[in-house]
Design a protein around this motif. Structure first.
Motif, PDB file in Angstrom:
ATOM      1  N   THR A  38     -54.443 -35.091 -18.134  1.00 16.67           N
ATOM      2  CA  THR A  38     -53.598 -35.517 -19.253  1.00 16.67           C
ATOM      3  C   THR A  38     -52.187 -34.966 -19.049  1.00 16.67           C
ATOM      4  O   THR A  38     -52.003 -33.956 -18.360  1.00 16.67           O
ATOM      5  N   ASP A  56     -50.929 -32.743 -23.881  1.00 18.76           N
ATOM      6  CA  ASP A  56     -51.367 -33.799 -24.802  1.00 18.76           C
ATOM      7  C   ASP A  56     -52.741 -34.357 -24.436  1.00 18.76           C
ATOM      8  O   ASP A  56     -52.870 -35.273 -23.622  1.00 18.76           O
ATOM      9  N   SER A  66     -54.581 -36.145 -26.279  1.00 22.92           N
ATOM     10  CA  SER A  66     -54.852 -37.437 -26.925  1.00 22.92           C
ATOM     11  C   SER A  66     -54.975 -38.559 -25.909  1.00 22.92           C
ATOM     12  O   SER A  66     -55.409 -39.665 -26.247  1.00 22.92           O
ATOM     13  N   HIS A  67     -54.621 -38.294 -24.647  1.00 21.63           N
ATOM     14  CA  HIS A  67     -54.710 -39.308 -23.597  1.00 21.63           C
ATOM     15  C   HIS A  67     -56.107 -39.399 -22.986  1.00 21.63           C
ATOM     16  O   HIS A  67     -56.323 -40.185 -22.072  1.00 21.63           O
TER      17      HIS A  67
END
Length: 340
Positions: free
Chosen positions: A37, A54, A56-57
């Motif tokens: 990520t 991050d 969220s990837h």
């Protein structure tokens, strides 16, 4: 006992390219890369050098996807053992206490590889929409009042009708303190921050990060191939974890009335600091709600996909802003937001 054709097909489909070779990574399975990520610079008032790791990837949007992959790899080990006549019988089912994001990540992977469905023990106050999402993934859901008492591994298995199965929540045999998030830990360490702010929920990520720092500092001449940081700088990094003791917090995934299987204690972190495995300001802190709200506001303004629990490290930075040098290199770990 040999494998059935279905089991052999499952075994062949789980491809583990390498355990720790950064040039031949294994995660995420569909698009393996190291780092998995991105880490990028963000703008934060009061500071000049702030970076965001991050998560969220990841495939379902959180760092729990890394845990989910390790569960799949565990099943690969089970199948290999069965293939070579070491064990008999069907593959065991796994049970877990989950706020739902871990359950979604794990069950998504289990379903992808035709593995036994997850048995998730979830607090009865969970929103109906999350139950429906888990049901669509064929998760076996068991609701209970998790605030009532501290549950033992045996009780977790009993409550999920899985006496012959395995409890992910408690099993030390799965090596949760060094295996669940080892890749993420190295990706964090390789950013070489002066200060690192991370959410503290189950404690697994906390334990993985510090155990990787201990490993690299202790083994002065032999390092994991994924480690790309200077040892002296690593020794001085302050790791700061954000948690809450507020049952009504916005960061609901960080609050638990009971954390029976976490290794954190004041003595634990004291030994790590005394041994110079981390900076002397390393500690777990209670983050205040006003800063969680402010962190969400700032993150949203910069198009960061996050939820209150995942961005709690940022909230702690804002809360401690007067104690952190404005020009320090700061890394915030965003553990992400589950894509529904």
């Amino acid at each position: 006992m040999s494998l059935t054709p279905k089991e052999q097909k499952i075994l062949d489909s789980i491809i583990v390219r390498s355990d720790n070779d950064p040039s031949n990574p294994e995660f995420p399975a569909d698009d393996p890369k190291f780092p998995a990520t991105p880490t990028y610079q963000i703008q934060v008032e009061w500071f000049t050098n702030v970076w965001l790791k991050d998560e969220s990837h990841n495939p379902t949007g959180t760092h729990k996807d890394r845990l989910a992959w390790e569960i799949v790899v565990t099943y690969k080990h089970f199948l290999e053992a069965k293939k070579w006549w070491q064990v008999d019988g069907p593959l065991p089912q796994m049970s877990i206490i989950s706020s739902w994001s871990a359950a979604i990540a794990i069950q998504t992977q289990l379903q992808k590889y035709w593995l036994p469905s997850l048995k998730a023990l979830i607090d009865f106050k969970i929103e109906k929409k999350y139950v429906e999402i888990l049901e669509k993934l064929w998760t076996e859901i068991y609701l209970t009042d998790l605030s009532k008492k501290l549950l033992t591994p045996i009780e977790i298995l009993q409550l999920t009708n899985n006496e012959d199965g395995i409890d992910i929540t408690s099993s030390e045999a799965l090596d949760p303190t060094q295996r669940y998030y080892d890749r993420l830990s190295y990706e964090i360490l390789n950013s070489s921050p002066d200060y690192c702010f991370v959410p503290f929920g189950t404690g697994n990520l906390y334990e993985n990060i510090l155990n990787m720092t201990k490993k690299e500092i202790s083994w002065l001449w032999i390092h994991d191939p994924r480690f790309q940081w200077d040892i002296e700088t690593l020794k001085s990094c302050h790791f700061l974890w954000a948690t809450t003791n507020n049952p009504d917090t916005l960061a609901e995934k960080l609050y638990s009335p009971h954390l029976p299987f976490v290794h954190f204690s004041d003595q634990w972190i004291k030994i790590y600091k005394q041994s110079w495995f981390c900076g002397n300001k390393s500690q777990v802190h209670i983050v205040q709600e006003q800063w969680i709200k402010k962190a969400l506001e700032v993150a949203t303004s910069q198009d960061i996909s996050c939820e209150p629990s995942g961005i709690a490290g940022f909230a702690l930075l804002l809360q401690m802003r007067e104690q952190i040098p404005s020009d320090a290199k700061i890394l915030i770990v965003n553990t992400g937001k589950t894509r529904l």
